[in-house]
Write an enzyme that holds these catalytic residues in place. Structure first.
Site, PDB file in Angstrom:
ATOM      1  N   VAL A 294       0.828  -1.201   0.000  1.00 33.10           N
ATOM      2  CA  VAL A 294       0.000   0.000   0.000  1.00 33.10           C
ATOM      3  C   VAL A 294       0.862   1.249   0.000  1.00 33.10           C
ATOM      4  O   VAL A 294       1.821   1.361   0.772  1.00 33.10           O
ATOM      5  CB  VAL A 294      -0.925   0.034   1.244  1.00 33.10           C
ATOM      6  CG1 VAL A 294      -1.795   1.267   1.233  1.00 33.10           C
ATOM      7  CG2 VAL A 294      -1.775  -1.218   1.313  1.00 33.10           C
ATOM      8  N   CYS A 295       0.512   2.176  -0.877  1.00 38.43           N
ATOM      9  CA  CYS A 295       1.099   3.516  -0.842  1.00 38.43           C
ATOM     10  C   CYS A 295      -0.021   4.500  -1.141  1.00 38.43           C
ATOM     11  O   CYS A 295      -1.176   4.111  -1.252  1.00 38.43           O
ATOM     12  CB  CYS A 295       2.281   3.651  -1.793  1.00 38.43           C
ATOM     13  SG  CYS A 295       1.886   3.559  -3.531  1.00 38.43           S
ATOM     14  N   SER A 296       0.297   5.752  -1.281  1.00 41.84           N
ATOM     15  CA  SER A 296      -0.758   6.744  -1.441  1.00 41.84           C
ATOM     16  C   SER A 296      -1.500   6.579  -2.760  1.00 41.84           C
ATOM     17  O   SER A 296      -2.710   6.736  -2.817  1.00 41.84           O
ATOM     18  CB  SER A 296      -0.219   8.159  -1.288  1.00 41.84           C
ATOM     19  OG  SER A 296       0.816   8.388  -2.211  1.00 41.84           O
TER      20      SER A 296
END
Length: 100
Positions: free
Chosen positions: A6-8
């Site tokens: 998960v990242c932005s």
């Protein structure tokens, strides 16, 4: 095993996903690894065994862990050095260790 990174926006982790897939194949490990934007993760919570959060969005770990709690899904921040060097083997090992 299903692993979510998960990242932005889901973009910066996509290169790491490929490296992790290569490492899993080399080890003969059956792993489904995908990158998601933080906002999109909620649509996949039931499907994943472990969630790894990009170090640049480590502040989201608590929020994600709370959402993952009903599914008993471990959540951890990706090792910063492994992320920076795109060390798929090391990040894969981190994910595997969280499932044990």
């Amino acid at each position: 095993m299903k692993i979510a990174l998960v990242c932005s926006a889901g973009m910066s982790t996509s290169m790491l996903v490929q490296k992790m897939r290569e490492a899993a194949a080399a080890q003969g490990l059956e792993a489904h690894i995908d990158a998601y934007a933080q906002a999109d993760l909620k649509n996949h919570m039931e499907d994943v065994d472990v969630i790894l959060v990009g170090p640049q969005v480590r502040y989201l770990k608590g929020q994600i862990a709370k959402k993952a709690e009903p599914y008993n899904t471990p959540v951890e921040v990706i090792d910063q050095m492994a992320y920076g060097t795109m060390n798929g083997e090391k990040v894969l090992a981190q994910a595997v260790a969280l499932t044990k």
